[in-house]
Design a protein around this motif. Sequence first.
Motif, PDB file in Angstrom:
ATOM      1  N   LEU A   1      -6.282  -7.044   6.619  1.00 40.25           N
ATOM      2  CA  LEU A   1      -7.493  -5.994   6.611  1.00 40.25           C
ATOM      3  C   LEU A   1      -7.093  -4.901   7.342  1.00 40.25           C
ATOM      4  O   LEU A   1      -7.033  -3.735   7.167  1.00 40.25           O
ATOM      5  N   SER A   2      -6.518  -4.997   8.661  1.00 38.31           N
ATOM      6  CA  SER A   2      -6.216  -3.780   9.754  1.00 38.31           C
ATOM      7  C   SER A   2      -5.323  -3.217   9.307  1.00 38.31           C
ATOM      8  O   SER A   2      -4.971  -1.951   9.295  1.00 38.31           O
ATOM      9  N   SER A   3      -3.820  -3.785   8.738  1.00 36.02           N
ATOM     10  CA  SER A   3      -2.884  -3.171   8.286  1.00 36.02           C
ATOM     11  C   SER A   3      -3.044  -2.222   7.167  1.00 36.02           C
ATOM     12  O   SER A   3      -2.348  -1.152   6.935  1.00 36.02           O
ATOM     13  N   CYS A   4      -3.898  -2.838   6.185  1.00 35.22           N
ATOM     14  CA  CYS A   4      -4.200  -2.178   5.079  1.00 35.22           C
ATOM     15  C   CYS A   4      -5.102  -0.738   5.429  1.00 35.22           C
ATOM     16  O   CYS A   4      -4.773   0.272   4.946  1.00 35.22           O
ATOM     17  N   ILE A   5      -5.998  -0.966   6.108  1.00 30.30           N
ATOM     18  CA  ILE A   5      -6.608   0.211   6.750  1.00 30.30           C
ATOM     19  C   ILE A   5      -5.629   1.244   7.478  1.00 30.30           C
ATOM     20  O   ILE A   5      -5.877   2.454   7.263  1.00 30.30           O
ATOM     21  N   THR A   6      -4.751   0.608   8.408  1.00 32.57           N
ATOM     22  CA  THR A   6      -3.897   1.452   8.953  1.00 32.57           C
ATOM     23  C   THR A   6      -3.230   2.534   7.986  1.00 32.57           C
ATOM     24  O   THR A   6      -2.721   3.356   8.201  1.00 32.57           O
ATOM     25  N   ALA A   7      -2.626   1.675   6.976  1.00 30.54           N
ATOM     26  CA  ALA A   7      -1.881   2.424   5.728  1.00 30.54           C
ATOM     27  C   ALA A   7      -2.553   3.558   5.228  1.00 30.54           C
ATOM     28  O   ALA A   7      -2.082   4.623   4.996  1.00 30.54           O
TER      29      ALA A   7
ATOM     30  N   ARG B   1       0.912  -1.155   0.106  1.00 34.85           N
ATOM     31  CA  ARG B   1      -0.007   0.043  -0.031  1.00 34.85           C
ATOM     32  C   ARG B   1       0.828   1.122   0.071  1.00 34.85           C
ATOM     33  O   ARG B   1       0.440   2.293   0.225  1.00 34.85           O
ATOM     34  N   HIS B   2       2.036   1.007  -0.121  1.00 38.81           N
ATOM     35  CA  HIS B   2       2.919   2.060  -0.450  1.00 38.81           C
ATOM     36  C   HIS B   2       3.150   3.055   0.843  1.00 38.81           C
ATOM     37  O   HIS B   2       3.401   4.467   0.504  1.00 38.81           O
ATOM     38  N   VAL B   3       3.254   2.582   1.901  1.00 38.86           N
ATOM     39  CA  VAL B   3       3.549   3.361   3.137  1.00 38.86           C
ATOM     40  C   VAL B   3       4.964   2.500   3.757  1.00 38.86           C
ATOM     41  O   VAL B   3       5.214   1.323   3.477  1.00 38.86           O
ATOM     42  N   PHE B   4       5.811   3.043   4.437  1.00 46.81           N
ATOM     43  CA  PHE B   4       7.041   2.713   4.986  1.00 46.81           C
ATOM     44  C   PHE B   4       6.463   2.129   6.464  1.00 46.81           C
ATOM     45  O   PHE B   4       5.795   2.309   6.965  1.00 46.81           O
TER      46      PHE B   4
ATOM     47  N   THR C   1     -13.399   5.855   4.162  1.00 47.83           N
ATOM     48  CA  THR C   1     -12.615   5.355   2.649  1.00 47.83           C
ATOM     49  C   THR C   1     -11.461   4.344   3.193  1.00 47.83           C
ATOM     50  O   THR C   1     -11.363   3.307   2.130  1.00 47.83           O
ATOM     51  N   ALA C   2     -10.884   4.629   3.952  1.00 48.82           N
ATOM     52  CA  ALA C   2      -9.558   3.443   4.647  1.00 48.82           C
ATOM     53  C   ALA C   2     -10.185   2.158   4.879  1.00 48.82           C
ATOM     54  O   ALA C   2      -9.704   1.118   4.486  1.00 48.82           O
ATOM     55  N   ILE C   3     -11.520   2.045   5.128  1.00 52.50           N
ATOM     56  CA  ILE C   3     -12.072   0.724   5.736  1.00 52.50           C
ATOM     57  C   ILE C   3     -12.692   0.112   4.298  1.00 52.50           C
ATOM     58  O   ILE C   3     -12.366  -1.094   3.925  1.00 52.50           O
ATOM     59  N   ARG C   4     -13.034   1.064   3.315  1.00 47.96           N
ATOM     60  CA  ARG C   4     -13.473   0.383   1.937  1.00 47.96           C
ATOM     61  C   ARG C   4     -12.282  -0.228   1.255  1.00 47.96           C
ATOM     62  O   ARG C   4     -12.307  -1.176   0.369  1.00 47.96           O
ATOM     63  N   ILE C   5     -11.194   0.517   1.146  1.00 41.45           N
ATOM     64  CA  ILE C   5     -10.050   0.132   0.646  1.00 41.45           C
ATOM     65  C   ILE C   5      -9.490  -1.113   1.187  1.00 41.45           C
ATOM     66  O   ILE C   5      -9.282  -2.305   0.352  1.00 41.45           O
ATOM     67  N   GLY C   6      -9.522  -1.187   2.465  1.00 40.75           N
ATOM     68  CA  GLY C   6      -9.036  -2.476   3.286  1.00 40.75           C
ATOM     69  C   GLY C   6      -9.684  -3.550   2.758  1.00 40.75           C
ATOM     70  O   GLY C   6      -9.222  -4.622   2.469  1.00 40.75           O
ATOM     71  N   LYS C   7     -11.128  -3.528   2.894  1.00 39.34           N
ATOM     72  CA  LYS C   7     -12.006  -4.676   2.427  1.00 39.34           C
ATOM     73  C   LYS C   7     -11.720  -5.126   1.213  1.00 39.34           C
ATOM     74  O   LYS C   7     -11.536  -6.281   0.718  1.00 39.34           O
ATOM     75  N   LYS C   8     -11.596  -4.080   0.021  1.00 42.42           N
ATOM     76  CA  LYS C   8     -11.370  -4.444  -1.227  1.00 42.42           C
ATOM     77  C   LYS C   8      -9.904  -5.194  -1.398  1.00 42.42           C
ATOM     78  O   LYS C   8      -9.830  -6.091  -2.397  1.00 42.42           O
ATOM     79  N   TYR C   9      -8.929  -4.562  -0.748  1.00 37.14           N
ATOM     80  CA  TYR C   9      -7.708  -5.093  -0.795  1.00 37.14           C
ATOM     81  C   TYR C   9      -7.591  -6.694  -0.266  1.00 37.14           C
ATOM     82  O   TYR C   9      -7.080  -7.465  -0.951  1.00 37.14           O
ATOM     83  N   VAL C  10      -8.422  -6.871   0.881  1.00 39.86           N
ATOM     84  CA  VAL C  10      -8.115  -8.131   1.273  1.00 39.86           C
ATOM     85  C   VAL C  10      -8.712  -9.213   0.537  1.00 39.86           C
ATOM     86  O   VAL C  10      -8.515 -10.229   0.477  1.00 39.86           O
TER      87      VAL C  10
END
Length: 273
Positions: free
Chosen positions: A218-224, A32-35, A234-243
């Motif tokens: 899911l939780s680390s994508c949302i955190t990113a 998700r392009h964060v360090f 938006t963060a939650i919707r992206i997380g769901k889509k990514y997982v």
Amino acid sequence: MINQTVQTLTIAGTDSGGGAGVMADIKTMQERHVFAAAVVVAVTAQNTIGVQDFMAMPKKMIEEQFASVAGDLKIRACKTGMLADVATVEAVVENLKKYDLGPLTVDPVMIAKGGARLLSEDAIATVRNELLPLADLLTPNLPEAEELTGTKIETKDQMTTAAKKLQELGVKNVIIKGGHQTSSKESSDFVLLESGKSFWVSSPRIDTVRTHGTGDTLSSCITAEIAKGKDMETAIRIGKKYVQATIANGIEVGHGHGPLNHWAKISDEEVED
Ligand SMILES: Nc1ncnc2c1ncn2[C@@H]1O[C@H](COP(=O)(O)OP(=O)(O)OP(=O)(O)O)[C@@H](O)[C@H]1O
Ligand SMILES: Cc1ncc(CO)c(N)n1
């Protein structure tokens, strides 16, 4: 110009098999392009078949890792995962209060897919009373939500009631994950935001045993996404889509509950109500 890159932190246990815990978190954050930085609070001997053993880190080592991270990096959002026992939860709570590590996502990891306990029973109350009030977002699966609320959760109505109860315990935003509702054709998670807005995020249930680390992912994508400045919804919707993408585009690793495909790509623009 130091510390301009978006930085995140996972506070969790390792998985020697590479599929869950700190390993899943770092892979997700990287994709998700964060360090990604990590405070390791426990080490597990684990693979896709199960958890063979684990050991919690001594308090001093946990404190030193927090001090090292906070003394140099600029963490914009963080998450917790496996926290092992009472002493570890308390050490993490103490350090989360001590340092500014941005919005906190708490994934209240209790039991691994194979059935191994990753949080001792007596530590559930410590999580509920001391960690939950610090959380910007809580991401329990159904058994974890049941433990934290002390109620049985079998229906969609019971999921919505449980989310309200969890908010009353001090968390701002809640997503109750429905991954364990295996009789349903959809994998539906219930979201209750701080504003009172609530909604379901659903995706077709994929018939696979390769679901090791779905919650961590899911939780680390949302955190990113939160670290990048996305709003909670938006963060939650992206997380769901990514997982969903990481489960749908399976990879073949191990003999049991295989890991996810963290290389799976999604287009953020497609995330909508
Ligand atoms: N078979 C599946 N098909 C589609 N989505 C799934 C499936 N299993 C889980 N999910 C989704 O994955 C996310 C994580 O849910 P789950 O309830 O499995 O978390 P978890 O039990 O904490 O995972 P883990 O303990 O493996 O980290 C949720 O968004 C859930 O809806
Ligand atoms: C270390 C660790 N954290 C979390 C989970 C839950 O997915 C796991 N199996 N192992």
